[in-house]
Design a protein around this motif. Structure first.
Motif, PDB file in Angstrom:
ATOM      1  N   LYS A 291      58.848  22.987  50.588  1.00 34.90           N
ATOM      2  CA  LYS A 291      59.533  23.344  51.824  1.00 34.90           C
ATOM      3  C   LYS A 291      58.773  22.798  53.021  1.00 34.90           C
ATOM      4  CE  LYS A 291      61.376  27.179  49.338  1.00 34.90           C
ATOM      5  NZ  LYS A 291      61.187  28.578  48.979  1.00 34.90           N
ATOM      6  N   LEU A 292      59.375  21.782  53.608  1.00 33.05           N
ATOM      7  CA  LEU A 292      58.708  21.097  54.720  1.00 33.05           C
ATOM      8  C   LEU A 292      58.465  22.047  55.893  1.00 33.05           C
ATOM      9  CD1 LEU A 292      60.633  17.726  54.511  1.00 33.05           C
ATOM     10  CD2 LEU A 292      58.422  18.355  53.523  1.00 33.05           C
ATOM     11  N   ARG A 293      59.369  23.001  56.063  1.00 38.28           N
ATOM     12  CA  ARG A 293      59.217  23.976  57.138  1.00 38.28           C
ATOM     13  C   ARG A 293      57.880  24.713  57.016  1.00 38.28           C
ATOM     14  NH1 ARG A 293      60.447  29.496  57.825  1.00 38.28           N
ATOM     15  NH2 ARG A 293      60.789  29.662  55.589  1.00 38.28           N
TER      16      ARG A 293
ATOM     17  N   LEU B 217      54.953  22.474  57.906  1.00 42.82           N
ATOM     18  CA  LEU B 217      54.800  22.289  59.345  1.00 42.82           C
ATOM     19  C   LEU B 217      54.276  23.554  60.009  1.00 42.82           C
ATOM     20  CD1 LEU B 217      58.043  20.236  60.014  1.00 42.82           C
ATOM     21  CD2 LEU B 217      55.670  19.410  59.925  1.00 42.82           C
TER      22      LEU B 217
ATOM     23  N   THR C  60      49.071  17.531  60.395  1.00 40.78           N
ATOM     24  CA  THR C  60      50.369  18.185  60.542  1.00 40.78           C
ATOM     25  C   THR C  60      50.880  18.085  61.969  1.00 40.78           C
ATOM     26  OG1 THR C  60      49.574  19.726  58.891  1.00 40.78           O
ATOM     27  CG2 THR C  60      51.622  20.297  60.002  1.00 40.78           C
TER      28      THR C  60
ATOM     29  N   ASP D 253      56.522  14.924  61.400  1.00 43.75           N
ATOM     30  CA  ASP D 253      57.708  15.767  61.460  1.00 43.75           C
ATOM     31  C   ASP D 253      58.440  15.707  60.114  1.00 43.75           C
ATOM     32  OD1 ASP D 253      59.124  13.400  61.302  1.00 43.75           O
ATOM     33  OD2 ASP D 253      59.198  13.217  63.489  1.00 43.75           O
ATOM     34  N   LYS D 254      59.479  16.522  60.029  1.00 43.43           N
ATOM     35  CA  LYS D 254      60.233  16.651  58.782  1.00 43.43           C
ATOM     36  C   LYS D 254      60.722  15.302  58.267  1.00 43.43           C
ATOM     37  CE  LYS D 254      62.435  21.087  58.191  1.00 43.43           C
ATOM     38  NZ  LYS D 254      63.571  21.957  58.390  1.00 43.43           N
ATOM     39  N   GLU D 255      61.344  14.525  59.154  1.00 43.39           N
ATOM     40  CA  GLU D 255      61.967  13.286  58.711  1.00 43.39           C
ATOM     41  C   GLU D 255      60.931  12.344  58.117  1.00 43.39           C
ATOM     42  OE1 GLU D 255      62.928  14.932  61.445  1.00 43.39           O
ATOM     43  OE2 GLU D 255      64.854  15.421  60.507  1.00 43.39           O
TER      44      GLU D 255
ATOM     45  N   LEU E  57      58.042  13.092  56.795  1.00 47.76           N
ATOM     46  CA  LEU E  57      57.534  13.583  55.514  1.00 47.76           C
ATOM     47  C   LEU E  57      58.555  13.336  54.399  1.00 47.76           C
ATOM     48  CD1 LEU E  57      55.749  16.917  56.549  1.00 47.76           C
ATOM     49  CD2 LEU E  57      54.718  14.736  55.912  1.00 47.76           C
ATOM     50  N   ALA E  58      59.808  13.611  54.674  1.00 46.46           N
ATOM     51  CA  ALA E  58      60.832  13.411  53.646  1.00 46.46           C
ATOM     52  C   ALA E  58      60.865  11.952  53.225  1.00 46.46           C
ATOM     53  CB  ALA E  58      62.197  13.834  54.184  1.00 46.46           C
TER      54      ALA E  58
ATOM     55  N   ASP F 293      68.868  24.701  51.677  1.00 52.12           N
ATOM     56  CA  ASP F 293      69.450  23.489  52.252  1.00 52.12           C
ATOM     57  C   ASP F 293      70.683  23.073  51.463  1.00 52.12           C
ATOM     58  OD1 ASP F 293      67.432  23.496  54.056  1.00 52.12           O
ATOM     59  OD2 ASP F 293      66.147  22.130  52.891  1.00 52.12           O
TER      60      ASP F 293
END
Ligand SMILES: Nc1ncnc2c1ncn2[C@@H]1O[C@H](COP(=O)(O)OP(=O)(O)OP(=O)(O)O)[C@@H](O)[C@H]1O
Ligand SMILES: Nc1ncnc2c1ncn2[C@@H]1O[C@H](COP(=O)(O)OP(=O)(O)OP(=O)(O)O)[C@@H](O)[C@H]1O
Ligand SMILES: [Mg+2]
Ligand SMILES: [Mg+2]
Lengths: 368, 322, 309, 518
Positions: free
Chosen positions: D204-206, D209, D229, D233-235, D237-238, D470
């Motif tokens: 879980k990226l949330r 972060l 960190t 950001d999320k994008e 990392l994904a 998600d």
């Protein structure tokens, strides 16, 4: 991926072969320990088992029992069940054969008695497997323990019946009277001599043919019917079987009934084929040996026939050996049998990893 | 009537001794997660080794040592197959039982040339009966004295040892570090492994204890209860002990009572032969012989309580994603 | 040529009793004549017949088959090999090439029964049989008659070890049965139970009571405990068979060996001399003479399957 | 961190590990400063757990070494790791379920050959730890009777009791609600304040972060990136995880729900221990909609799927389906329901959906093996099975397209394709689908999601169970939330957000609403 790179012959040929060779090597050590030359002993063994017609006949006669019990163990195994109760099922199967022969031999011809005896062997053997099967399927009682218990119960039951009801009044031992000849399974040497084929006198009888038929039927059943499909699903992945809507309880019970029935056929070979009377302890450990046979035969009918012949050869060769060298008892064969179970069953993983690793590395090297 | 009862109970103690030892042996193995249907083979192997050792060296104690040693070796083979090579526990047990059944006779014939038996043991080659202090003096005191002198006194040392093993086992299992780890490894070997304890080593130790106890049981058969080794003399006692272990739900004290019950049935069976019970006719001994097995099946079927085995029993331990 | 052979029954040649008796006879013969006797110990039913057949095929003759369990196999094989001589011990097969030797066990048992009654202080004696078959009951019935002959009011406790062949080889049970009989007051026990007897004698030795052996002379097993043995001269029977065969005097047919023929007897040797007083010895000699002369008629259980005498 | 003279709490150098043909870890290097929370992310099968297990001595690395506080330590087993001050909370708890908390904590650290001595000491120490880190627990409770959140607490206590200075947590929040997870992170924070170093694995990226200092990314056994960190950001990392740009959104039109295909009323079900696993669940499933079931795993979703698909019989309630009424006294098994056109993609393809020992063509008829299409009079019709398998493999792009390959030897995504193809190709009216993309990589996920939406658009009814919020939010038209075996809330997909769903999943939504109202 890993399995894909290991050639099939390694798993079905090489590894079992190495295991058996090891078992025989250790057996050789046992011979050395009791001061016998293992090579010489092996010579007697092979000669006794295959060296002359009669010996071959005896070998195949023993093999007949092993085919039945080996198939019995293996079909249950295919469904993930460990049937240790072959001994008891064979015993009770023999009881069924004996009862049919004793009650009909005065009144019916062979052609009627034979199918009835075969049906009785299967039904009685199956009946003895039914209770453990039912308890496993419906109440989750561990089938290994219950079948062991049922072996003991069978043996007490047989003593009770033989001593109190079935014993021939005039005789000493708790044996029934000898059946009339029309209730005998014909000997193979008698069946073949009208055709001009002469094989030595031996107890090898029609039950051997029945055993071969059973092999084919079991093979077709397991690999080519939807019922076999369900059975294999249950054996490899019980949860998937539930998911597929397979009635696992029903399959469990049926496969054990078949297993018990196959074990019961030992009664055809022993009671109808050889002893021609009902007696105690005729199963002589064939049920337990079935475990070794099915392990060695990799739970495949062809493998089982080969393993059964090997065990038959050990039994017959062992008798020959004990006959020629009186300081050796035929029990030495039991040791070999145990070692085979140990090495090709319990220790099957000992070399597997390394051998497969070798082939995987070799395959990987070739890819590069 | 009272006398008969004392006699039966006296026989019960003798007959259940090997069962108690073997069932406790099984308890250690199964609590550690190893199924041991090789109890039978270990008892038989030890009975042979003990009798052979006693015959050759002239001492029951050396015999006992030989028996225990043989049994430990068999236990280690089982461990080698099941622990080190993750083999099937049942197959390994069957293999050991089969090997021992053949090997004892084969070696016996080679060593002693008496059809696979050992020579008859006598004197120091056997464990003889111990008379407890004051047993003779108290013999005539009603009830208490009779129980003391006729029932409790006059057994050989292994009988007393077997009964002592029950509280000892209780203590080991529930009050010691080894016991805690043993119970844990039979329930969840992963938990034990991640706690930094070697699963294999605990299981091997459990099997060694199992070997020792089976060894004593076997030595009892051939050098205490009898006077020499006979082919197949364990006669299913290992399986019976396994049944008692299940019946006692893998706990030491209930296991003791299961063994005593089975032993009592055996003692009764010996004496009931040909006895006519009014209204029932002659009781078939086979019916009594078979009771322990029938009871065990009924128990397993859940008709008389539920037998819950240690969770990890019979499963080879593989480090993998659970 | 002289090619003698023997097939033991499944108890094996070292059963300390019946088969071992045959073995002793063979040893004696071999020692005297220098001729080795071919021996075979089958392990299962199928091997009995196989062994007999194999020996016959190789020209062994005479072939001695030990024990009643061989009856049907001898019947079959003897038919197939009319030129080979078979001697069957303890059972009867009526064929022109078979000699059947049976014993009057009831007569010998009568003698040791009388001895037991003389020795008993408690007035209770025990009999422990092996497998529950008419042959073993025959021992028990003879024993009971002997006891009652000497002491009509004595009690005879009788137990059988079991109903299968295993009952001949279960010393544990033998010892439990003996202990049970001792606790019921018995102070002399007679075991006609093959290997099971070993446990009975051991129990007698442990408890300080007397025991009587069977088949071979077992007095040496526990000197001072073994009051005597009811010997069944299977050794003699085997020895004679080989001897006659070597001399060309082997004959088919039925032989019944009793006290008169020295086929059964009670054993007296150094091991039990101290237990048997001269008076007892004399009394037994008298009884023996009376049985031989027919003054005492010993009932044979197997004649009518009852023990009514 | 700023002072590069301070040795790292833990440093890995060139760690490699191979399982048979799978290279699970390859030349991994990692540096973790003391007192920080270090996140590790990566797709399923990237090798994260393997790496952690190596640090914890559960597996031995094939090569490479580990330094703790600047010293090379030789970690051959967990004992060595514990000695080096490393503790681990495993993805699947390593607890002896029928032991008490105290016994579990003591196991391996008994403090003497007899239990009694150690027991008192352990009690005292646990009290201290509970106080210091607010980790309260009843030490005499039997573990199997504790809720998962508390079981996890036992795991943490176990590590701390052994004096762990480096704590590894492998996907600790998989079984927690977002709120419980927050509590966990508070605990972690207080641990780092005491100088403990934390290695945190999560998908879980949330969470990454929100709670880590640094983060490392693994892909196919290799360490592909390290980030602070604060600077990511999320994008990003994904993208690092998958190795390509990812769309985190599924395209779909508004649903047009039609008639009710399946309705369930007041379903209850007991497990073998007699514990109620499903409590009075009612739902309706309409043609042309995707109904999502959200919930922390283990709150009755699996049982719901099993009951609806006929795998386990229900104990109370009734199901209406295809004109039939199914009750406890009139049950229908999985095979009968299949005949009525219900298909089921199970949550766990290895345990349920496939028989890994079978060849692909055999596994491709599982559940439909009785169908006339695959059977002759007595024997099965292998030719028909093979033909059908070949054509499906082509249509669904299963690789390799070899019907004779053992099922086990396909990769996870391809196995999943075999299962989904089998169920969808039967043209069912109702499709029950559990965790459709578990263990499947992003590329395949897109494909599977498209297929599910396509099926909906063709007028079928779909029940989707997933623990990935998600996924639930992306696919569902309507969402039911389950907690402790019961349905505790229903939302239109448009109104769903992570916070609301999280509160509902913890059954805390109503109280929260009340609190807000006050
Ligand atoms: N014991 C094992 N035997 C063989 N292969 C294994 C073993 N454990 C892991 N693997 C393989 O190693 C690879 C890495 O697995 P690992 O469990 O480390 O992944 P992960 O990143 O933790 O994945 P997840 O997110 O699913 O937990 C996978 O391909 C897996 O199949
Ligand atoms: N525990 C294991 N033991 C042996 N082999 C395994 C194990 N786990 C996975 N594998 C094998 O490793 C390979 C990779 O599996 P994995 O599920 O990680 O595939 P993947 O690369 O993620 O593929 P996909 O993208 O299709 O999901 C497969 O061939 C699988 O059979
Ligand atoms: Mg992982
Ligand atoms: Mg994958």
């Amino acid at each position: 991926m890993s399995q894909a790179k290991v050639p099939v012959w390694v798993n079905v040929g090489l590894i079992p072969f190495i295991n058996i060779v090891l078992a025989f090597l250790v057996s050789g050590l046992v011979f050395v320990a009791i001061g016998q030359n293992p090579i010489e002993a092996a010579g007697y063994l092979v000669y006794g088992a295959f060296g002359y017609d009669e010996g071959v006949g005896y070998t195949l006669y023993y093999a007949t029992n092993f085919i039945f019990t080996g198939l019995a163990v293996s079909i249950a195994f295919k469904a993930g069940l460990f049937n240790i109760g072959g001994e008891g099922q064979a015993y009770i199967g023999g009881l069924g054969v004996g009862l049919v022969c004793l009650s009909l031999d005065h009144s019916m011809p062979f052609i009627v008695i034979m199918p009835l005896a075969i049906i009785a062997a299967a039904l009685f053997g199956a009946a003895w497997a039914y209770v453990p099967a039912y308890l496993q399927a419906k109440r989750g009682s561990h089938i290994v323990i219950t079948t062991i218990m049922f072996n003991f119960i069978a043996s007490s039951l047989m003593v009770y019946l033989m001593v109190n009801w079935l014993k021939e009044k005039s005789g000493m031992a708790p044996n029934s009277r000898t059946f009339e000849e029309n209730a005998w399974m014909p000997y193979l040497h008698n069946m073949l001599s009208p055709l001009g084929i002469d094989i030595g006198d031996s107890p090898l009888n029609g039950a051997f043919i029945l055993a071969l038929i059973c092999c084919v039927l079991v093979w077709a059943l397991i690999w080519h019917t939807r019922w076999g499909y369900q059975l294999r699903t249950l054996g490899t992945n019980p949860t998937a079987a539930k998911y597929a809507g397979i009635d696992t309880a029903k399959v469990t019970i049926w496969v054990m009934l078949i297993s018990g029935g196959l074990a019961g056929f030992v009664g055809i070979n022993e009671i109808m084929g050889v002893n021609h009377s009902l007696l105690l302890n005729f199963t002589a450990g064939y049920g337990f040996a079935g475990i070794a046979v099915s392990l060695m035969g990799r739970n495949h009918p062809i493998g089982i026939v080969l393993a059964a012949v090997l065990f038959g050869a050990l039994y017959q060769g062992g008798a020959e050996l004990a006959f020629e060298i009186p300081t050796i008892t035929p029990e030495v064969v039991v040791v070999i049998q145990g070692l085979v179970i140990l090495f090709s069953g319990a220790l099957e993983h000992m070399f597997k990893g390394r051998i497969e690793g070798f082939f995987i590395r070799r395959a990987a090297a070739q890819e590069k | 009537m009272f006398d008969t009862l004392i006699i039966m109970l006296d026989a019960t103690l003798r007959v259940s001794t090997p069962l108690i030892l073997a069932a406790l042996a099984g308890l250690y193995a199964e609590r550690s997660g190893i199924v041991d249907i090789g109890l039978e083979g270990k008892i038989l192997g030890s009975a042979f080794a003990a009798a052979a050792g006693a015959a050759v060296f002239g001492s029951a104690w050396i015999g006992l040592a030989c028996g225990v040693l043989a049994s430990i070796v068999l236990a280690l083979i089982h461990g080698f197959a099941c622990i080190t090579h993750r083999g099937d526990h049942i197959v390994s047990g069957v293999a050991i039982n089969t090997i021992v059944a053949g090997l004892t006779v084969t070696l016996g014939l080679d060593w002693f040339g008496m059809g696979g038996q050992t020579p008859t043991l006598s004197g120091d080659q056997r464990f003889t009966e111990i008379t407890l202090p004051f047993a003779d003096a108290l013999r005539d005191v009603p009830v208490i004295g009779q129980i003391y002198s006729n029932l409790l006194s006059g057994h050989n040392i292994i009988v007393y040892l077997a009964f002592l093993m029950v509280p000892a086992t209780y203590w080991i299992i529930y009050k010691t570090r080894f016991g805690l780890r043993l119970r844990a490894v039979g329930e969840n070997p992963h938990a034990v492994d991640t706690a930094g304890i070697s699963v294999a080593w605990i299981r091997y130790r459990a099997l060694i204890v199992c070997g020792i106890l089976c060894g004593i049981a076997g030595a009892y058969l051939s050098t205490a209860h009898n006077a020499g080794f006979l082919k197949d003399m364990s006669a299913g006692k290992g399986y019976m002990a396994l049944a008692a272990l299940i019946f006692g739900k893998w706990r030491p004290v209930p296991v003791l009572f299961a063994c005593l019950l089975f032993g009592f049935l055996d003692a009764v069976a010996v004496r009931l032969q040909g006895v006519v019970i009014p209204g029932m006719g002659e009781v078939p001994v086979q019916l009594i012989e078979v009771l322990p097995y029938v009871l065990t099946v009924l128990l397993l079927a859940g008709f008389i309580g539920k037998a819950v085995a240690p969770k990890a029993v019979g499963r080879p331990y593989v480090k993998e994603r659970a | 040529a002289d090619k003698p052979a023997v097939v033991y029954d499944q108890a094996g040649k070292f059963d300390k009793s019946f088969n071992e008796g045959v073995y002793d006879g063979i040893m004696k013969y071999t020692k005297e004549s220098g001729v080795k006797v071919r021996e075979f110990e089958p392990k299962n039913e199928a091997q009995v017949e196989q062994g007999l057949r194999r020996l016959a095929k190789r020209g062994y003759s005479p072939i001695v088959a030990v024990g009643f369990t061989m009856t049907s196999s001898v019947q079959k094989v003897a038919k197939d090999f009319p030129n080979i001589h078979f001697t069957l011990i303890d059972s009867v097969v009526d064929l022109p090439n078979v000699e059947s030797i049976v014993f009057k066990e009831h007569e010998g048992s009568f003698l040791v029964g009388a001895l037991a009654a003389m020795k008993s202080k408690t007035g209770t004696v025990g009999f422990i049989g092996g497998m529950d078959i008419p042959l073993v009951r025959k021992f028990g019935c003879g024993f009971e008659q002997g006891v009652k002959y000497v002491a009509p009011n004595d009690t005879v406790i009788q137990n059988m070890t079991g109903s299968t062949g295993a009952a001949f080889n279960d010393p544990t049970k033998g010892s439990e049965l003996a202990k049970s009989q001792f606790s019921q007051g018995a102070d002399v026990v007679f075991a006609a139970a093959g290997g099971t007897g070993i446990g009975v004698y051991q129990a007698a030795a442990d408890a300080g009571h007397y025991a009587i052996g069977v088949d071979s002379n077992q007095n040496h097993l526990h000197p001072g405990v073994m009051l005597s043995s009811m010997v069944k001269r299977v050794d003699q029977a085997a020895y004679n068979t080989f001897k006659e065969a070597a001399a060309g005097e082997w004959k088919p047919g039925l032989q019944v060996l009793g006290l008169a023929e020295d086929g059964v007897d009670w054993a007296l040797d150094d091991n039990n001399k101290s237990l048997v007083s001269a008076d007892m010895e004399a009394k037994l000699a008298d009884i023996k003479a009376k049985i031989i002369s027919g003054d005492i008629k010993v009932h044979d259980y197997m004649s009518d399957s009852t023990c009514n005498y | 961190m700023t002072n590069n003279k301070t040795p790292y709490a833990i440093e890995l150098r060139d760690i490699s590990k191979r399982f048979g043909a799978v290279q699970a870890n390859k030349d991994i290097c990692l540096q973790v400063p003391a007192g920080t929370v270090h996140g590790i992310i990566g797709e399923n099968g990237a090798g994260k757990s393997t790496l952690m297990s190596i640090i914890y001595g559960f597996y031995e690395a094939d090569s490479g070494h580990i330094e703790v506080d600047g010293q090379i330590v030789d970690i051959r087993n967990s004992q060595d790791a514990i000695k080096a001050g490393i503790g681990m909370v495993h993805q699947h708890f390593m607890l002896v379920e029928n032991f008490t908390v105290l016994e579990n904590v003591m196991l391996g650290a008994e403090g003497g050959a007899l239990l009694q001595q150690g027991m008192d000491a352990a009690r005292a120490e646990l009290k201290r730890l509970a106080h210091e880190y607010s980790l309260d627990i009843d030490v005499d409770a039997v573990v199997e009777e504790l809720p998962v959140g508390l079981q996890q607490r036992v795991e943490i206590l176990k590590a701390l009791y052994r004096g762990a200075r480096i704590l590894i947590l492998d996907e600790p929040t998989g079984v927690l609600t977002p709120q419980e997870a927050d509590h966990l992170f508070r605990i972690l924070r207080s641990l780092t304040e005491q100088g403990v170093t934390v290695l945190l694995i999560t998908h879980k990226l949330r969470e990454i972060l929100a709670s880590t200092t640094n983060v490392s990314v693994m892909r196919q056994g290799e360490m592909v990136a390290h980030r602070e960190t604060a600077n990511t950001d999320k994008e990003e990392l994904a993208e690092l995880m998958v190795g390509k740009k990812v769309r985190l959104k599924v395209d779909k039109d508004e649903a047009t729900p039609a008639e009710v295909f399946l309705s369930a009323k007041h379903l209850s079900q007991l497990d073998s221990q007699g514990v109620k696993r499903l409590k009075d669940v009612s739902l309706e499933l309409r043609a042309g909609e995707i109904l999502g079931i959200a919930g922390v795993s283990g709150n009755g979703q699996s049982e719901l799927l099993n009951v609806l698909s006929g795998i386990t019989p229900l104990d109370e309630g009734e199901i209406q389906f295809a004109g039939q009424t199914i009750t406890a006294s009139a049950p229908k098994n999985a095979a009968e329901l299949r005949d009525l056109k219900m298909a089921h993609v199970p949550e766990d393809r290895h345990k349920m959906g496939l028989v890994t020992g079978f060849e692909a063509y055999e596994a491709a008829v599982l559940g439909y093996h009785n169908s006339d299409a695959y059977n002759g009079k007595i024997l099965m019709n292998r030719k028909a099975m093979l033909e059908e398998c070949n054509s499906r493999m082509a249509a669904w792009d299963v690789r390799p397209p070899n019907p004779h390959l053992k099922t086990a030897n396909f990769s996870g995504g391809n196995q999943q394709k075999i299962v989904i193809a089998r169920e969808v190709e039967q043209n069912p009216d109702v499709l029950l689908i559990g965790q459709p993309t578990r263990g499947v990589d992003i590329g395949a996920i897109e494909n599977i999601h498209e297929q599910i939406v396509k099926l909906r658009d063709s007028g079928k009814a779909i029940l989707l169970v997933s623990v990935e919020l998600d996924e639930i939010m992306a696919l569902s038209d309507r969402i039911l939330v389950m907690f402790d075996g019961a349905v505790v809330g229903e939302l239109d997909a448009k109104d769903a957000d992570e916070r609301t769903l999280g509160l509902m999943m913890a059954n805390a939504y109503n109280e929260d609403q009340k609190g807000a109202a006050q």
